[in-house]
Scaffold this motif. Structure first.
Motif, PDB file in Angstrom:
ATOM      1  N   ASN A 274       0.579  -1.106   0.025  1.00  0.00           N
ATOM      2  CA  ASN A 274       0.166   0.082   0.042  1.00  0.00           C
ATOM      3  C   ASN A 274       0.746   1.420  -0.154  1.00  0.00           C
ATOM      4  N   HIS A 275       2.098   1.013   0.015  1.00  0.00           N
ATOM      5  CA  HIS A 275       3.023   2.376   0.410  1.00  0.00           C
ATOM      6  C   HIS A 275       3.577   2.656  -1.101  1.00  0.00           C
ATOM      7  N   ALA A 276       3.101   3.731  -1.795  1.00  0.00           N
ATOM      8  CA  ALA A 276       3.759   4.209  -2.925  1.00  0.00           C
ATOM      9  C   ALA A 276       4.863   4.981  -2.745  1.00  0.00           C
ATOM     10  N   SER A 277       6.103   4.738  -2.697  1.00  0.00           N
ATOM     11  CA  SER A 277       7.253   5.741  -2.697  1.00  0.00           C
ATOM     12  C   SER A 277       7.587   6.442  -3.867  1.00  0.00           C
ATOM     13  N   VAL A 278       8.064   7.718  -3.846  1.00  0.00           N
ATOM     14  CA  VAL A 278       8.472   8.532  -4.988  1.00  0.00           C
ATOM     15  C   VAL A 278       9.940   8.557  -5.042  1.00  0.00           C
ATOM     16  N   LYS A 279      10.487   7.739  -6.404  1.00  0.00           N
ATOM     17  CA  LYS A 279      11.800   8.038  -6.407  1.00  0.00           C
ATOM     18  C   LYS A 279      12.628   9.064  -6.970  1.00  0.00           C
ATOM     19  N   TYR A 280      11.571   9.901  -8.124  1.00  0.00           N
ATOM     20  CA  TYR A 280      12.037  10.678  -8.726  1.00  0.00           C
ATOM     21  C   TYR A 280      11.323  11.939  -8.660  1.00  0.00           C
ATOM     22  N   GLN A 281      11.999  13.236  -8.309  1.00  0.00           N
ATOM     23  CA  GLN A 281      11.533  14.590  -8.517  1.00  0.00           C
ATOM     24  C   GLN A 281      11.824  15.187  -9.838  1.00  0.00           C
ATOM     25  N   VAL A 282      10.586  15.565 -10.760  1.00  0.00           N
ATOM     26  CA  VAL A 282      11.209  16.273 -11.920  1.00  0.00           C
ATOM     27  C   VAL A 282      10.663  17.612 -11.963  1.00  0.00           C
ATOM     28  N   GLU A 283      11.480  18.602 -11.855  1.00  0.00           N
ATOM     29  CA  GLU A 283      11.034  19.874 -11.898  1.00  0.00           C
ATOM     30  C   GLU A 283      11.292  20.711 -13.510  1.00  0.00           C
ATOM     31  N   VAL A 284      10.192  21.071 -13.760  1.00  0.00           N
ATOM     32  CA  VAL A 284       9.825  21.645 -14.980  1.00  0.00           C
ATOM     33  C   VAL A 284       9.533  23.214 -15.267  1.00  0.00           C
ATOM     34  N   HIS A 285      10.396  23.955 -16.086  1.00  0.00           N
ATOM     35  CA  HIS A 285      10.284  25.206 -16.174  1.00  0.00           C
ATOM     36  C   HIS A 285       8.871  25.691 -16.842  1.00  0.00           C
ATOM     37  N   LYS A 286       8.174  26.686 -16.318  1.00  0.00           N
ATOM     38  CA  LYS A 286       6.869  27.010 -16.727  1.00  0.00           C
ATOM     39  C   LYS A 286       6.926  27.389 -18.336  1.00  0.00           C
ATOM     40  N   ASP A 287       7.829  27.788 -18.863  1.00  0.00           N
ATOM     41  CA  ASP A 287       8.315  28.042 -20.113  1.00  0.00           C
ATOM     42  C   ASP A 287       8.247  27.004 -21.114  1.00  0.00           C
ATOM     43  N   TYR A 288       8.588  25.572 -20.433  1.00  0.00           N
ATOM     44  CA  TYR A 288       8.952  24.390 -21.338  1.00  0.00           C
ATOM     45  C   TYR A 288       7.811  23.998 -22.144  1.00  0.00           C
ATOM     46  N   TRP A 289       6.800  24.024 -21.471  1.00  0.00           N
ATOM     47  CA  TRP A 289       5.531  23.592 -22.335  1.00  0.00           C
ATOM     48  C   TRP A 289       5.003  24.397 -23.421  1.00  0.00           C
ATOM     49  N   ARG A 290       5.230  25.748 -23.219  1.00  0.00           N
ATOM     50  CA  ARG A 290       4.942  26.643 -24.153  1.00  0.00           C
ATOM     51  C   ARG A 290       5.879  26.627 -25.427  1.00  0.00           C
ATOM     52  N   ASN A 291       7.082  26.343 -25.098  1.00  0.00           N
ATOM     53  CA  ASN A 291       8.014  26.334 -25.994  1.00  0.00           C
ATOM     54  C   ASN A 291       7.806  25.058 -26.847  1.00  0.00           C
ATOM     55  N   ILE A 292       7.375  24.010 -26.455  1.00  0.00           N
ATOM     56  CA  ILE A 292       7.012  22.720 -27.155  1.00  0.00           C
ATOM     57  C   ILE A 292       6.169  22.929 -28.277  1.00  0.00           C
ATOM     58  N   CYS A 293       4.932  23.604 -27.729  1.00  0.00           N
ATOM     59  CA  CYS A 293       3.947  24.053 -28.565  1.00  0.00           C
ATOM     60  C   CYS A 293       4.230  24.719 -29.452  1.00  0.00           C
ATOM     61  N   ASP A 294       5.031  25.876 -29.247  1.00  0.00           N
ATOM     62  CA  ASP A 294       5.254  26.785 -30.396  1.00  0.00           C
ATOM     63  C   ASP A 294       6.303  26.258 -31.308  1.00  0.00           C
ATOM     64  N   GLU A 295       7.199  25.473 -31.007  1.00  0.00           N
ATOM     65  CA  GLU A 295       8.157  24.617 -31.925  1.00  0.00           C
ATOM     66  C   GLU A 295       7.218  23.736 -32.698  1.00  0.00           C
ATOM     67  N   GLU A 296       6.164  23.140 -32.420  1.00  0.00           N
ATOM     68  CA  GLU A 296       5.419  22.376 -33.129  1.00  0.00           C
ATOM     69  C   GLU A 296       4.098  23.034 -33.950  1.00  0.00           C
ATOM     70  N   HIS A 297       4.126  24.437 -33.528  1.00  0.00           N
ATOM     71  CA  HIS A 297       2.967  25.278 -34.077  1.00  0.00           C
ATOM     72  C   HIS A 297       1.539  24.926 -33.681  1.00  0.00           C
ATOM     73  N   ILE A 298       1.492  24.380 -32.492  1.00  0.00           N
ATOM     74  CA  ILE A 298       0.233  24.131 -31.842  1.00  0.00           C
ATOM     75  C   ILE A 298      -0.449  25.269 -31.201  1.00  0.00           C
ATOM     76  N   THR A 299      -1.740  25.599 -31.766  1.00  0.00           N
ATOM     77  CA  THR A 299      -2.379  26.818 -31.094  1.00  0.00           C
ATOM     78  C   THR A 299      -3.561  26.438 -30.490  1.00  0.00           C
ATOM     79  N   ASP A 300      -4.156  25.376 -31.186  1.00  0.00           N
ATOM     80  CA  ASP A 300      -5.724  24.936 -30.509  1.00  0.00           C
ATOM     81  C   ASP A 300      -5.329  24.518 -29.030  1.00  0.00           C
ATOM     82  N   PRO A 301      -6.272  25.234 -28.048  1.00  0.00           N
ATOM     83  CA  PRO A 301      -6.037  24.965 -26.580  1.00  0.00           C
ATOM     84  C   PRO A 301      -6.316  23.467 -26.370  1.00  0.00           C
TER      85      PRO A 301
END
Length: 462
Positions: A274-301
């Protein structure tokens, strides 16, 4: 009702922790029953009538007649105890039962006796007897005579858990009742085998009188009985002389440590499950998601949400998938005007330690006490492995094994009784005698791994 993780999947917020472990562990541990309640040695003797046998009743093995099956089940539920029983059976077997030649002190080569030994599967018989002696402290065998009553042709083991004793008359148990008592309700009148029991104090003398070979205590020689099948009871003495012995090792059940060991196992399993341990913590910059969408020209929400969700899955697979071992992941990185390093993605490994490591010392203590209750040194069966567990040297273990073999002598003497009866009744007394050689481990300088020592060998050395 306590909430589960699945109820929060859609509303999980970063940093929130939901503790669902404690109640599950408590539920698992509460399912362990009190093993001391299995025994009823202080209860009154209860009997059950034998169908189609007027006035005959057998004594129940436990108040509900199910005690031997409960003992087998409880032993089977404990890894250490079940292996202890196997170890005790094997050490009791020793080097195997031998019919030794009186003159040569070697296993007999007499054709008639060798044929009898093979026909009666003596190794299997001896293991069956040792198993019952170690589990229940008594064993039952049956001898079957030839048609003319002059020879014992067969020696058969009867499982102790399916044997019941007739209620004694004038202090003597006269019959053994054999049936599948595991399911009392399904037994019919024809499912019971009633076997005449020879006097446990003098089975050979009783057999001689019944077969008209010797006079009885009154000096009269009786007409030979028509019976050709007789039971022999071998019973290890225990305090109180109950119908069915209460083995010394059952103190493990009547005490607390058997239940403690099971509670620890249940608790560890529930915690790991029953104990779910967390092995990794992933920190993602807030601009990372926007940059991916901009690079792939995705505009639809909606398509942006789908792409972000897919990227999260990509990150998850990268940090947890074994197929990505040794691969490189390239992400954005730059230095802002203030000279600070800015990473688009940063992965931190969380040191969680070894899960389920709680109670390690307690489980070792419980295993040691279980071995002590079974009269076995823990280092002989490996109940507490590891370099830090004070494992003995080879010399110490040889001495422990020799001591363990020596402690089996009382059991050997009792288990030889049926064979002494066979040898005496068949007229082989001047040819052979029964013996169970002990296996003694030796040192390497003797160019052998083990030696066999018979009782006569030990007597000559003493």
């Amino acid at each position: 009702m306590e909430p589960t993780i699945s109820q929060y999947d859609d509303n999980f917020m970063p940093g929130e922790i939901f503790d669902i472990e404690v109640s599950n562990v408590a539920t698992e541990m509460a399912s362990v029953e009190d093993s001391s309640q299995v025994f009823d040695e202080d209860a009154n003797i209860s009997t059950t009538p034998v169908p189609n046998r007027q006035g005959m009743a057998y004594v129940n093995f436990g108040e509900d007649n199910q005690l031997p099956f409960k003992i087998i089940k409880m032993i089977g539920q404990d890894e250490v105890m079940s292996q202890n029983k196997l170890f005790n059976v094997i050490t009791c077997y020793g080097a195997g039962l031998k019919y030794m030649d009186v003159d040569t002190k070697q296993p007999t080569t007499h054709p008639e006796i060798k044929s009898w030994l093979v026909r009666n599967s003596l190794p299997l018989f001896q293991l069956e007897q040792a198993t019952d002696m170690k589990y229940f402290f008594f064993c039952v065998s049956v001898i079957i005579l030839s048609k003319d009553g002059k020879k014992i042709n067969r020696l058969i083991h009867k499982e102790a858990c399916y044997c019941r004793f007739e209620k004694a008359k004038y202090g003597k148990i006269n019959h053994v009742i054999y049936a599948n008592f595991r399911d009392n309700a399904s037994l019919g009148p024809d499912d019971y085998e009633v076997i005449r029991l020879l006097d446990p104090r003098d089975p050979l003398g009783d057999l001689m009188v019944l077969m008209g070979r010797e006079p009885g205590r009154d000096g009269q020689t009786r007409v030979r009985t028509k019976d050709k099948k007789f039971a022999i009871l071998v019973r290890f003495p225990t305090p109180g002389f109950q119908y069915y012995p209460i083995p010394y090792y059952t103190s493990i059940f009547r005490g607390d440590w058997y239940d403690i060991k099971r509670l620890i196992g249940k608790g560890k399993k529930a915690k790991l499950r029953n104990h779910a341990s967390v092995k990794y913590q992933v920190e993602v910059h807030k601009d990372y998601w926007r940059n991916i969408c901009d690079e792939e020209h995705i505009t639809d929400p909606l398509k942006k949400q789908e792409r972000i969700k897919k990227e999260k899955e990509n990150i998850k697979k990268f940090v947890s998938g074994i197929e990505n071992s040794g691969k490189v992941w390239i992400t954005g990185y730059y230095v802002n005007p203030n000279g600070q390093e800015v990473r688009m993605v940063r992965i931190n490994v969380i040191e969680t330690g070894k899960e389920g490591g709680d109670w390690s010392e307690d489980i070792q203590e419980a295993s040691n006490i279980t071995c002590y209750g079974d009269n076995i040194h823990p280092n002989l069966v490996g109940a507490t492995p590891g370099k830090g567990q004070s494992n003995n040297s080879g010399s110490d273990k040889r001495e422990l094994f020799t001591l363990k073999q020596a402690l089996e002598i009382p059991f050997h003497d009792l288990m030889n009784i049926p064979h002494q009866i066979v040898i005496a009744y068949n007229g082989w007394g001047e040819k052979v005698y029964p013996d169970i050689p002990m296996v003694l481990l030796t040192t390497l300088d003797q160019n052998t791994d083990a030696k066999q020592k018979t009782a006569s060998d030990l007597e000559s050395q003493s």
